[in-house]
Write an enzyme that holds these catalytic residues in place. Structure first.
Site, PDB file in Angstrom:
ATOM      1  N   TYR A   1       0.817  -1.231   0.000  1.00 47.93           N
ATOM      2  CA  TYR A   1       0.000   0.000   0.000  1.00 47.93           C
ATOM      3  C   TYR A   1       0.846   1.275   0.000  1.00 47.93           C
ATOM      4  O   TYR A   1       2.035   1.242   0.241  1.00 47.93           O
ATOM      5  CB  TYR A   1      -1.094  -0.007   1.061  1.00 47.93           C
ATOM      6  CG  TYR A   1      -0.772  -0.131   2.531  1.00 47.93           C
ATOM      7  CD1 TYR A   1       0.466   0.125   3.082  1.00 47.93           C
ATOM      8  CD2 TYR A   1      -1.808  -0.492   3.408  1.00 47.93           C
ATOM      9  CE1 TYR A   1       0.684   0.023   4.439  1.00 47.93           C
ATOM     10  CE2 TYR A   1      -1.597  -0.593   4.781  1.00 47.93           C
ATOM     11  CZ  TYR A   1      -0.348  -0.331   5.276  1.00 47.93           C
ATOM     12  OH  TYR A   1      -0.144  -0.426   6.608  1.00 47.93           O
ATOM     13  N   GLU A   2       0.137   2.345  -0.353  1.00 40.27           N
ATOM     14  CA  GLU A   2       0.748   3.675  -0.530  1.00 40.27           C
ATOM     15  C   GLU A   2       1.896   3.623  -1.552  1.00 40.27           C
ATOM     16  O   GLU A   2       2.906   4.314  -1.416  1.00 40.27           O
ATOM     17  CB  GLU A   2       1.138   4.277   0.807  1.00 40.27           C
ATOM     18  CG  GLU A   2      -0.108   4.368   1.701  1.00 40.27           C
ATOM     19  CD  GLU A   2      -0.084   5.420   2.756  1.00 40.27           C
ATOM     20  OE1 GLU A   2       0.709   6.358   2.650  1.00 40.27           O
ATOM     21  OE2 GLU A   2      -0.896   5.296   3.697  1.00 40.27           O
ATOM     22  N   GLY A   3       1.692   2.777  -2.555  1.00 37.58           N
ATOM     23  CA  GLY A   3       2.682   2.603  -3.623  1.00 37.58           C
ATOM     24  C   GLY A   3       3.479   1.339  -3.378  1.00 37.58           C
ATOM     25  O   GLY A   3       4.219   1.242  -2.394  1.00 37.58           O
TER      26      GLY A   3
END
Ligand code: CAA
Length: 386
Positions: A362-364
């Site tokens: 997550y978050e890239g």
């Protein structure tokens, strides 16, 4: 850059560590097993200032720096990574873009309750068809008088049920591509906003993750953050800060894995000696300590850059990929040190391994972090060489 820690840093470490030991450690395994949201503990963290760590005291924030933020999330995640992500998202992905792009009126209305621990924030960017390709947004926001009418669906929203204030990216002008998205602040309970059933996840099971559906959801134009067309920039700016929080969460998981390994190496005997006395185990512990130390330095250096007002996109991407891959690796090493017991829910290391995995996603994802690092590196090279 000076990485000497201050008394304030030591104090936040002590406060977060004690809270984690006293209030998070009891029940963390049960919350993970039964997907129980740590509501009481989060309220207490809100009262202690953890919902607004690096925000101005004039809005009710704790007024600390970004290293303090990293330390706080590391210490909480060392024991309970579900709490770590909830605190990271509300600080970095909800409050931070309002602080950075909001009007004074928006700050009074939305930032103050967030950072003073009254309201919890969430971030709505990901869609069924827009994950790593965050620009492929389908959710629309169409102006109708004083409102935007929002339609679409956002996926994997941390605090989707328990959050109060959401930062939502939506397409306002399809013809403009990435420059045709805008950011809206949408409150929980707005008619037309539906919270879908919870996701059942491999890890961070104490945090709630939901899809949110918007069906002719009317949002005041006054809730738009920044100018029309700034949505992608707002989301990317928020994610720079968010990646700092997730890197700190990963660092906490890695440190927790080492703590548990050290403990076990002093308790467990095989072939007539403690595990700590086998060089094979000592080398694992040495490598864990080294990689965790390097992770912390990378992360805190990105925090210094942020606070100096410099662009830190590349540095925080490096910190995020390094910390999250260290967390995954360290948790796996911990399971290996524990052997058969490591595979059992009787000990925390299998949870660390499950929790660590999401930090690479997550978050890239780690791949996206490398895309960001390479793009910045190549741009620096081009600038230097004309
Ligand atoms: N800060 C400010 N602006 C930025 C920026 C940054 N870090 N990164 C890019 N931008 C700007 C660029 O300057 C550019 O603007 P201009 O055209 O004016 O120069 C614009 O944004 C487009 O940039 P790119 O050309 O680099 O965009 P791209 O489409 O090639 O891809 C990407 C960018 C890095 C792949 C991006 O899509 C990305 O980060 N994807 C991953 C998405 C992600 O992290 N999702 C996480 C979901 S949130 C989550 O997980 C929540 C949770 O609850 C835990």
């Amino acid at each position: 850059m000076d990485l000497a820690y201050t008394e304030e840093h030591e104090l936040i470490r002590k406060t977060a560590r004690e809270f984690a030991q006293e209030r998070l450690a009891p029940g963390v395994a049960e919350r993970d097993r039964d997907m129980i949201y740590p509501e009481e503990q989060l309220r207490e963290l809100g009262e202690l200032g953890f919902w607004g760590i690096f925000f101005d005291e004039k809005y009710g924030g704790a007024g600390l720096d970004s290293i303090s933020y990293c330390i706080a999330i590391e210490e909480l995640s060392r024991v309970d990574a579900s709490v770590g992500v909830i605190i990271s998202v509300t600080n970095s992905l909800a409050a931070y873009p309002i602080d950075k792009f909001g009007t004074e009126e928006q700050k009074q209305k939305f930032l103050a309750p967030l950072v003073s621990g009254q309201k919890l924030g969430g971030f709505c960017l990901t869609e069924p068809g827009a994950g790593s390709d965050a620009g492929a947004q389908k959710t629309t926001a169409v102006v109708d008088g004083d409102n935007y009418v929002v339609n679409g669906s956002k996926h994997f929203v941390t605090s989707g049920k328990n959050g109060d204030i959401f930062i939502v990216t939506a397409v306002t002008d399809k013809s403009q591509g990435l420059k045709g998205t805008s950011t809206l602040i949408i409150e929980q309970g707005t008619p037309g906003l539906t919270v879908e059933p919870p996701e059942h996840k491999l890890g961070i099971r104490g945090s709630d993750t939901h899809a949110l559906t918007f069906d002719d959801c009317k949002v005041p134009v006054a809730n738009r953050l920044g100018a029309e067309g700034d949505g992608f920039k707002v989301a990317m700016t928020a994610l720079d800060s968010g990646r700092m929080g997730i890197a700190a969460q990963a660092l906490g998981i890695a440190q927790g894995s080492l703590d548990a390994s050290l403990q076990y190496a002093h308790e467990r005997q095989q072939f007539g000696k403690f595990l700590k006395d086998f060089q094979a185990i000592q080398f694992k512990l040495a490598d864990m300590e080294t990689r965790i130390h390097a992770s912390r330095l990378l992360l805190h250096q990105s925090a210094l850059l942020k606070d100096a007002g410099k662009r830190y996109t590349k540095e925080v991407a490096m910190a995020k990929v390094f910390c999250s891959e260290t967390a995954m690796w360290a948790a796996e090493e911990a399971v290996q040190i524990y052997g058969g017991y490591g595979y059992s829910t009787e000990y925390p290391v299998e949870r660390f391994m499950r929790d660590a995995k999401i930090t690479e996603i997550y978050e890239g994802t780690s791949e996206i972090q490398r895309v960001v690092i390479a793009a910045n590196l190549l741009a620096e090279w081009a600038k230097m060489h004309g």
